[in-house]
Design an enzyme around this catalytic site. Structure first.
Site, mmCIF file in Angstrom:
data_model
loop_
_atom_site.group_PDB
_atom_site.id
_atom_site.type_symbol
_atom_site.label_atom_id
_atom_site.label_comp_id
_atom_site.label_asym_id
_atom_site.label_seq_id
_atom_site.Cartn_x
_atom_site.Cartn_y
_atom_site.Cartn_z
ATOM 1 N N ALA A 9 0.861 -1.187 0.000
ATOM 2 C CA ALA A 9 0.000 0.000 0.000
ATOM 3 C C ALA A 9 0.894 1.232 0.000
ATOM 4 C CB ALA A 9 -0.909 -0.005 1.224
ATOM 5 N N SER A 11 1.264 5.059 0.040
ATOM 6 C CA SER A 11 0.519 6.270 0.382
ATOM 7 C C SER A 11 1.152 7.521 -0.197
ATOM 8 C CB SER A 11 0.437 6.412 1.903
ATOM 9 O OG SER A 11 1.730 6.672 2.434
ATOM 10 N N GLY A 12 2.385 7.397 -0.692
ATOM 11 C CA GLY A 12 3.126 8.574 -1.123
ATOM 12 C C GLY A 12 3.955 9.176 -0.013
ATOM 13 N N VAL A 14 6.786 8.662 3.448
ATOM 14 C CA VAL A 14 8.080 8.021 3.681
ATOM 15 C C VAL A 14 7.931 6.622 4.276
ATOM 16 C CG1 VAL A 14 8.382 9.069 5.975
ATOM 17 C CG2 VAL A 14 10.395 8.370 4.660
ATOM 18 N N ASP A 15 6.913 6.396 5.097
ATOM 19 C CA ASP A 15 6.760 5.092 5.754
ATOM 20 C C ASP A 15 6.513 3.974 4.742
ATOM 21 O OD1 ASP A 15 7.070 6.386 8.185
ATOM 22 O OD2 ASP A 15 4.923 6.632 8.504
ATOM 23 N N SER A 16 5.545 4.177 3.859
ATOM 24 C CA SER A 16 5.263 3.134 2.863
ATOM 25 C C SER A 16 6.398 3.019 1.853
ATOM 26 C CB SER A 16 3.932 3.412 2.155
ATOM 27 O OG SER A 16 3.964 4.644 1.460
ATOM 28 N N MET A 35 -4.140 3.907 -3.157
ATOM 29 C CA MET A 35 -5.588 3.943 -2.966
ATOM 30 C C MET A 35 -6.089 5.376 -2.886
ATOM 31 S SD MET A 35 -6.069 1.097 0.041
ATOM 32 C CE MET A 35 -4.425 1.240 0.739
ATOM 33 N N CYS A 99 -11.438 2.701 8.666
ATOM 34 C CA CYS A 99 -10.738 2.701 7.383
ATOM 35 C C CYS A 99 -9.811 1.497 7.282
ATOM 36 C CB CYS A 99 -9.954 3.994 7.209
ATOM 37 S SG CYS A 99 -9.053 4.097 5.643
ATOM 38 N N CYS A 195 -7.865 12.627 6.539
ATOM 39 C CA CYS A 195 -7.603 13.098 5.183
ATOM 40 C C CYS A 195 -8.765 13.893 4.607
ATOM 41 C CB CYS A 195 -7.280 11.924 4.265
ATOM 42 S SG CYS A 195 -7.014 12.416 2.549
#
Length: 379
Positions: A9, A11-12, A14-16, A35, A99, A195
């Site tokens: 996944a 997200s854009g 740094v973590d993903s 997503m 979510c 968000c």
């Protein structure tokens, strides 16, 4: 290109990005998927397109396929409508929990399987371990970033198909890794808040869906203090946004929300953060979810959090016949809020949790009695 075994996944953020990099460096067959869970209203508040571009860039650097899916309809139906209904009923919901359960670990997981993968990975700060013939959800190594609170609705099927590649990292370590490996998101600011609200004023956003119903602000002695724009827009313990100026014969101390009565449309406040109206030692929840599939026992002791990043609070839990919980705390709790999540822990292991239904705070008992008399404004 080979069929990916793991869909990350993206997200854009740094973590993903680091989650994908770590799996890729282990020569796992992976692909990324971004997503879209909310249709942008044109004000650019969610930064969704910017995030999508960053996700594409990271996938390009890693040399992995990029996929896009629009789950905004599912999000509206399964998360946002519940969010509005909870506020309309005077509660304060936690949409991140829903979510995760309904979108990321249901629809996203289903999509990953349609793409031929058998597992998904996300950039959550949490860990999964398998022992004693079942999967265990553990806190992330970085306690200040731990996200197991938001993942407590996951079960054995989801955990068996999920990887949390950054769960063993501290945030500072993660950013250093991102910088050293040349990921373009290494200095990107962490996303905060919800968000679909973004940087907008929360009250103004909610007004678009729940019409304002002004009413009185009163103190515990039923003395009128001021007016409010709508009880929906406030939560227990809130200090900001009350717009209470100088009140005659009252000290210039800050005011705190201590309760709200939907039946009379009254918002109650007090000038003491440690007001007895914000204190409770007991709560009852809605039916609980257990990560293992069942509770540890009918009655047991553990620790609990009633809000994100709260310190662990010792408690005794009794499972009722309908699956709901009675929770007795060792210490007095502050501003325990109906609609929020009660999450239970045994050390670093997340046992599960439930939505808080009511507490023994004085005005909360009154709210619970009057709730059945109030029509749902969404109908």
């Amino acid at each position: 290109m080979n069929t990916p075994r793991i869909i990350v996944a993206m997200s854009g953020g740094v973590d993903s990005s680091v989650a994908a990099w770590r799996l890729n460096s282990q020569r796992e067959a992976i692909a990324g998927l971004f997503m879209r869970n909310w249709t942008d209203d044109g004000n650019g508040q969610c930064h969704a397109e910017e995030d999508r571009r960053d996700a594409v860039a990271v996938c390009g650097i890693l040399g992995i396929a990029f996929h896009f899916r629009d789950f905004s309809h599912e999000y509206w139906q399964e998360v946002f409508t519940h969010f509005l209904a909870e506020y309309a009923n005077g509660r304060t919901p936690n949409p991140d929990v829903l979510c995760n359960r309904e979108i990321k670990f249901k629809h996203f997981l289903e999509t990953a399987r349609e793409l031929g993968a058998d597992r998904i990975a996300t950039g959550h700060y949490a860990r999964i371990e398998h022992y004693r013939q079942r999967w265990h959800l553990l806190r992330g190594a970085d306690r200040s970033k731990d996200q197991s609170y938001f993942l407590h609705q996951l079960g054995q099927e989801q955990l068996a198909a999920t990887l949390f590649p950054i769960g063993d990292l501290e945030k500072q370590q993660l950013r250093q890794l991102a910088h050293q490996t040349g990921l373009p998101t290494h200095a990107k600011k962490d996303s905060t808040g919800i968000c679909f609200i973004g940087e907008r004023n929360f009250r103004e956003f909610l007004k678009q869906y729940l019409p304002a119903q002004p009413g009185e602000i009163r103190d515990p002695q039923e003395q009128r203090i001021a007016e409010h724009p709508g009880v929906f827009y406030f939560t227990l313990g809130q200090r900001q946004g009350l717009n209470i100026g100088g009140v005659r014969n009252r000290p210039p101390s800050p005011w705190y929300v201590i309760g709200k009565d939907l039946a009379t449309n009254v918002l109650y406040v007090d000038q003491h953060r440690d007001s007895p109206f914000l204190q409770s030692r007991w709560l009852r929840s809605e039916p609980a979810h257990w990560v293992s599939g069942s509770p540890p026992a009918h009655t047991f002791t553990c620790t609990a959090q009633t809000r994100y990043r709260q310190a662990d609070e010792p408690c005794k839990v009794t499972v009722r016949n309908d699956g709901s919980l009675d929770v007795d705390f060792t210490r007095t709790q502050w501003a325990v809020t109906p609609g929020q999540s009660l999450v239970l822990y045994d050390g670093n292991e997340c046992l599960g949790g439930a939505v808080i239904a009511t507490t023994d705070a004085p005005l909360e008992r009154k709210r619970a009695r009057n709730l059945s008399k109030t029509e749902n404004v969404l109908q």
